[in-house]
Design a protein around this motif. Structure first.
Motif, PDB file in Angstrom:
ATOM      1  N   VAL A 106       0.843  -1.194   0.000  1.00  0.00           N
ATOM      2  CA  VAL A 106       0.000   0.000   0.000  1.00  0.00           C
ATOM      3  C   VAL A 106       0.879   1.244   0.000  1.00  0.00           C
ATOM      4  O   VAL A 106       1.735   1.414   0.863  1.00  0.00           O
ATOM      5  CB  VAL A 106      -0.944   0.009   1.209  1.00  0.00           C
ATOM      6  N   GLU A 107       0.655   2.090  -0.976  1.00  0.00           N
ATOM      7  CA  GLU A 107       1.378   3.362  -1.056  1.00  0.00           C
ATOM      8  C   GLU A 107       0.565   4.488  -0.440  1.00  0.00           C
ATOM      9  O   GLU A 107       1.129   5.432   0.114  1.00  0.00           O
ATOM     10  CB  GLU A 107       1.717   3.669  -2.509  1.00  0.00           C
ATOM     11  N   ALA A 108      -0.763   4.406  -0.547  1.00  0.00           N
ATOM     12  CA  ALA A 108      -1.647   5.405   0.066  1.00  0.00           C
ATOM     13  C   ALA A 108      -2.897   4.691   0.563  1.00  0.00           C
ATOM     14  O   ALA A 108      -3.691   4.213  -0.241  1.00  0.00           O
ATOM     15  CB  ALA A 108      -2.000   6.498  -0.939  1.00  0.00           C
ATOM     16  N   PRO A 109      -3.087   4.565   1.881  1.00  0.00           N
ATOM     17  CA  PRO A 109      -4.235   3.818   2.412  1.00  0.00           C
ATOM     18  C   PRO A 109      -5.546   4.574   2.215  1.00  0.00           C
ATOM     19  O   PRO A 109      -5.560   5.788   1.979  1.00  0.00           O
ATOM     20  CB  PRO A 109      -3.876   3.683   3.893  1.00  0.00           C
ATOM     21  N   GLY A 110      -6.656   3.836   2.338  1.00  0.00           N
ATOM     22  CA  GLY A 110      -7.969   4.460   2.237  1.00  0.00           C
ATOM     23  C   GLY A 110      -9.022   3.461   1.814  1.00  0.00           C
ATOM     24  O   GLY A 110      -8.762   2.264   1.641  1.00  0.00           O
ATOM     25  N   ILE A 111     -10.231   3.969   1.643  1.00  0.00           N
ATOM     26  CA  ILE A 111     -11.370   3.150   1.238  1.00  0.00           C
ATOM     27  C   ILE A 111     -11.323   2.928  -0.273  1.00  0.00           C
ATOM     28  O   ILE A 111     -11.156   3.889  -1.047  1.00  0.00           O
ATOM     29  CB  ILE A 111     -12.699   3.823   1.619  1.00  0.00           C
ATOM     30  N   ILE A 112     -11.444   1.681  -0.693  1.00  0.00           N
ATOM     31  CA  ILE A 112     -11.466   1.380  -2.127  1.00  0.00           C
ATOM     32  C   ILE A 112     -12.725   1.997  -2.742  1.00  0.00           C
ATOM     33  O   ILE A 112     -13.840   1.789  -2.256  1.00  0.00           O
ATOM     34  CB  ILE A 112     -11.435  -0.141  -2.365  1.00  0.00           C
ATOM     35  N   GLY A 113     -12.545   2.763  -3.802  1.00  0.00           N
ATOM     36  CA  GLY A 113     -13.660   3.475  -4.423  1.00  0.00           C
ATOM     37  C   GLY A 113     -14.011   4.774  -3.721  1.00  0.00           C
ATOM     38  O   GLY A 113     -15.096   5.325  -3.933  1.00  0.00           O
ATOM     39  N   SER A 114     -13.094   5.303  -2.900  1.00  0.00           N
ATOM     40  CA  SER A 114     -13.353   6.534  -2.152  1.00  0.00           C
ATOM     41  C   SER A 114     -13.653   7.693  -3.090  1.00  0.00           C
ATOM     42  O   SER A 114     -12.975   7.887  -4.096  1.00  0.00           O
ATOM     43  CB  SER A 114     -12.143   6.885  -1.282  1.00  0.00           C
ATOM     44  N   GLN A 115     -14.678   8.495  -2.746  1.00  0.00           N
ATOM     45  CA  GLN A 115     -15.007   9.681  -3.518  1.00  0.00           C
ATOM     46  C   GLN A 115     -14.535  10.953  -2.826  1.00  0.00           C
ATOM     47  O   GLN A 115     -14.879  12.063  -3.239  1.00  0.00           O
ATOM     48  CB  GLN A 115     -16.509   9.746  -3.779  1.00  0.00           C
ATOM     49  N   THR A 116     -13.740  10.785  -1.778  1.00  0.00           N
ATOM     50  CA  THR A 116     -13.182  11.942  -1.093  1.00  0.00           C
ATOM     51  C   THR A 116     -11.664  12.007  -1.196  1.00  0.00           C
ATOM     52  O   THR A 116     -11.085  13.088  -1.219  1.00  0.00           O
ATOM     53  CB  THR A 116     -13.586  11.942   0.400  1.00  0.00           C
ATOM     54  N   ASP A 117     -11.011  10.860  -1.254  1.00  0.00           N
ATOM     55  CA  ASP A 117      -9.559  10.835  -1.391  1.00  0.00           C
ATOM     56  C   ASP A 117      -9.170  10.727  -2.865  1.00  0.00           C
ATOM     57  O   ASP A 117      -9.732   9.926  -3.607  1.00  0.00           O
ATOM     58  CB  ASP A 117      -8.960   9.643  -0.640  1.00  0.00           C
ATOM     59  N   ASN A 118      -8.186  11.507  -3.259  1.00  0.00           N
ATOM     60  CA  ASN A 118      -7.693  11.420  -4.634  1.00  0.00           C
ATOM     61  C   ASN A 118      -6.755  10.242  -4.837  1.00  0.00           C
ATOM     62  O   ASN A 118      -6.589   9.761  -5.954  1.00  0.00           O
ATOM     63  CB  ASN A 118      -6.952  12.705  -5.009  1.00  0.00           C
ATOM     64  N   ARG A 119      -6.093   9.801  -3.770  1.00  0.00           N
ATOM     65  CA  ARG A 119      -5.068   8.773  -3.913  1.00  0.00           C
ATOM     66  C   ARG A 119      -5.294   7.680  -2.881  1.00  0.00           C
ATOM     67  O   ARG A 119      -5.016   7.840  -1.691  1.00  0.00           O
ATOM     68  CB  ARG A 119      -3.673   9.387  -3.726  1.00  0.00           C
ATOM     69  N   VAL A 120      -5.861   6.552  -3.339  1.00  0.00           N
ATOM     70  CA  VAL A 120      -5.914   5.307  -2.555  1.00  0.00           C
ATOM     71  C   VAL A 120      -5.150   4.310  -3.413  1.00  0.00           C
ATOM     72  O   VAL A 120      -5.680   3.767  -4.380  1.00  0.00           O
ATOM     73  CB  VAL A 120      -7.356   4.847  -2.304  1.00  0.00           C
TER      74      VAL A 120
END
Length: 780
Positions: A106-120
């Motif tokens: 993982v290079e940038a964590p987050g929710i898959i399909g996030s509509q708030t984060d530009n980089r997951v």
């Protein structure tokens, strides 16, 4: 003859008993193959082997067989899963020629399909890079970017990304434009990092389901420095006509809805090479007024819908501004045409602020005296628009926000001084939304800004763009639909299947591997990428092909005559060894004869064998072989003995399991081959002869040592008669015994007894030739 994958017999793993059905490929369940771990093997014999005598080039046998299909000879598996709470599915057939292991992190964590984060971001790299090349991949699993349009009915921004590629590390929509005709259309170039991924177009009448790539053959994937679209515009009179301004190839025009483009070259004075003359701005007013700006060249007008252009004389002295030094190179960021008067033109100019003409370019003024900082520093202008009601000109700048003048540039006021009290972003784009009586602008890293007519302060709109503030351009169509293009955000939707090869991060990958074809599709489901999420993908294929040959006699005396190791091919291969003038390299030839393999015919493999003799009988067989999982090891580090697939039933080459049974059983693909050259032409100058001569006991042809003699170089329809020196006939070999240019003679009498030692005379009768006489000696 095909069989299921096996585990290596070297004691590391248990062996699997395999059943082979003669001539039938067995197709295993492919996705998520747990048996692909460790040193498991997939060695499968080709279904058939064909051998023909070489008709061109050097004399020899041409051995041909169908390649073993990837879908039954390869395996894939996801292993070593750490903190993985989403589904991983693999489909397809591994198409690379070497075993591979890809390590995901993982290079940038987050929710898959996030509509708030530009980089997951889920990234990967291949193991054993020294041997198999440096291949780096990255997938942006956020869903905050792409194209948006504003739905006035629901007061929401809706994504418009269906059919756009979801695999890119960065999804950058450039040269974005909307059509102003009856049919709503949008155009965009897609790029990611340093690479170009095509021209795309869509209409708005199918709820986003019809984005499609256009002119892919003309504009394939490549590096942005080779081809980049900087600006675009649809014809205001015909939405099937589109013009593109590029970074180094000038102007391109399509009149067939993007199916094809033609480079426009007429009328560009003094431009013979476009490599340093990018087209930076386009304004298509009507069929008689299409303006383009070319850096380092000037501004041009087309009066025939883009078929040809003429300079309007803007490459003149830039006088009256503090940065001028006579004739100067300049970049026009925007050409703005006053709707009320097409002769009234503004130019937003990099380094020189703003220029204006009221006579279509015959004369110019510089209405930017007060757009200067500290009395000397110019404020670069990116774009502008006009509010007709109060004759105000509004400009968006690179460094200082948005300015306005209502007195032809005598004074300018900063409309965003309060909004950006601390950190002023670059204003990328500014447009006039007349249907809503407002101005709109894009602020870099900030988002959408709005200013109502009659107001002099900008604010963020009440309905924000969801998530992504990396907006690159605003566009508005004739039906007042507002569009926004974004950069850097992902457009991935969970449970979507991506080609693994499409996730290669080309700018970080060795040039020779940027277009590597894995043949695998990767599906990632809903879930979360944690900082600790990690897993590996393992792919295996058999290691190579082995060609075997024996002469007439026991099949068990077959010798290995050619080995092709896909993991470690010989570097001394110069050409296909079947060519007549092939330069033989002794070391390469002696070790594996890899140069004798030819893969030029899709789906087939050919091997050339020059170690045969005319009129001999041979047996050939082809095996695949493997030495275990070589994804993380190669070359001298491979210590496992290779396992070969069967050549024939009860092949002694196959090792036994703990119960004394062969671990592989099957019929193989062994085939007999008679090396008989075609009959000679009547006028051939090659001499008829017999061999072996003398014939010695237990020597000569393996099928009948000490007994068999071949008469060769015979024209069709030949007859051979053999006599004692006293004239008694001992053999009459008629034309029906002829095979190619040969007639074979087994040196026995009518009682099946070997002829005695001595000298014999033979006579050859051939149609169209004089009779030929010679001697043969038999030594018992």
């Amino acid at each position: 003859m095909k069989f299921w994958p096996n585990r290596l017999y070297a004691g590391i793993h248990a062996l699997l008993l395999i059943t082979i059905l003669s001539g039938v490929f067995s197709v295993p369940v492919y996705a998520q193959d747990d048996a692909c771990m460790g040193d498991d093997l997939r060695v499968l014999s080709p279904s058939s082997v064909d051998v023909q005598l070489s008709l061109e080039g050097r004399f020899g046998a041409v051995v041909t067989w169908p390649e073993v299909p990837d879908d039954i000879s390869t395996c894939s598996s996801s292993v070593n899963l750490v903190d993985v709470d989403f589904d991983i599915d693999l489909t397809g057939a591994f198409a690379d020629i070497v075993d591979r292991e890809l390590n995901f992190y993982v290079e940038a964590p987050g929710i898959i399909g996030s509509q708030t984060d530009n980089r997951v971001v889920l990234a990967w790299s291949n193991a054993n890079q020294e041997a198999t090349g440096s291949v780096i991949g990255e997938i942006n699993l956020s869903n905050s970017g792409g194209a948006y349009y504003y739905d006035a009915g629901s007061s929401q921004w809706l994504q418009y990304n269906t059919n756009l590629p979801m695999n890119l590390p960065y999804t950058d929509l450039g040269a974005f434009s909307a059509a102003v005709g009856a049919q709503e259309k949008v155009f965009a170039q897609i790029s990611s990092s340093e690479f170009f991924f095509g021209l795309w177009m869509s209409t708005t009448d199918e709820n986003g389901a019809n984005w499609s790539r256009i002119a892919e053959t003309q504009f394939p994937d490549g590096r942005l420095n080779d081809f980049e679209v900087l600006c675009s515009s649809f014809s205001p009179d015909n939405s099937n006509t589109l013009v593109l301004g590029t970074s180094n190839e000038g102007l391109w025009l399509s009149v067939d809805d993007g199916s094809s483009f033609t480079q426009v070259v007429d009328g560009f004075e003094d431009i013979t090479n476009w490599s340093n003359k990018p087209v930076t701005s386009i304004n298509w007013v009507d069929s008689s007024h299409l303006y383009i700006a070319v850096k380092n060249a000037g501004v041009y007008l087309s009066s025939d819908s883009g078929a040809s252009f003429n300079s309007i004389g803007l490459n003149v002295d830039l006088v009256g501004n503090p940065g001028s030094a006579g004739t100067a190179a300049y970049t026009v960021n925007q050409i703005f045409i006053d709707e009320a008067d097409v002769n009234h033109i503004y130019l937003a100019v990099e380094d020189y602020c703003l220029y204006e003409t009221t006579d279509a370019g015959d004369s110019w003024i510089w209405p930017a005296q007060s757009l200067v900082l500290d009395g000397s520093t110019l404020i670069p202008v990116n774009g502008l628009t006009i509010v007709v009601d109060d004759s105000s000109v509004i400009v968006g700048t690179e460094t200082s926000g948005i300015f306005r003048t209502s007195d032809s540039g005598e004074t300018w006021t900063n409309d965003t001084e309060i909004l950006f009290a601390e950190d002023t972003p670059e204003i990328l784009n500014i447009i006039n939304d007349q249907s809503q009586s407002r101005l709109l602008a894009i602020a870099d890293q900030y988002g959408l800004l709005e200013c109502a007519y009659g107001d002099d302060q900008w604010v963020a709109p009440l309905v924000d763009l969801p998530g992504n503030t990396d907006c690159s351009k605003l566009a508005i169509s004739s039906n007042s639909i507002l569009w926004v293009a974004t950069e850097r955000g992902g457009i991935f939707q969970p449970d979507s299947s991506l080609s693994l090869s499409s996730t290669i991060y080309k700018s970080r990958t060795e040039v020779g591997y940027q277009d590597l074809e894995f043949g695998i599709n990767l599906l990632i489901g809903e879930g979360t990428l944690l900082e600790t999420t990690a897993f590996d993908l393992i792919f295996q294929d058999f290691q190579g092909y082995a060609v075997w040959r024996s002469q007439f006699g026991s099949m068990e005396d077959m010798q290995l005559i050619g080995l092709y190791d896909k993991n470690n091919p010989e570097t001394c291969m110069l050409d296909y060894c079947g060519y007549e003038n092939y330069p033989v390299e002794p070391e390469c030839w002696a070790e594996k004869r890899s140069a004798c393999y030819d893969f030029s015919t899709p789906g087939m493999v050919t091997f050339f064998d020059d170690g045969i003799f005319n009129s001999f009988i041979y047996y050939y067989a082809v095996s695949t072989f493997d030495s275990g999982n070589t994804a993380t090891i190669s070359g001298p580090a491979i210590t496992n003995d290779p396992l070969y697939s069967p050549r024939f039933p009860n092949d002694p080459l196959i090792p036994l399991d703990e119960f004394g049974d062969p671990i592989l059983v099957g019929d193989g693909n062994i085939v007999r081959f008679d090396a008989n050259r075609d009959a000679m032409s009547v006028d051939s100058e090659e001499a008829v002869y017999a061999y072996p001569n003398p014939l010695r006991l237990e020597a000569g042809f393996p099928e009948a040592p000490g007994e068999l003699v071949t008469f060769t170089n015979l024209p069709a329809g030949s007859r051979v008669m053999v006599f004692t020196v006293s004239g008694d006939i001992v053999a009459d070999l008629t034309p029906d015994l002829q095979e190619g240019r040969n007639i074979k003679w087994f040196t026995r009498n009518d009682s099946d007894e070997l002829l005695a030692s001595g000298v014999y005379i033979y006579k050859v009768e051939s149609p169209g030739r004089e009779d030929y006489f010679s001697k043969i000696i038999i030594i018992r």
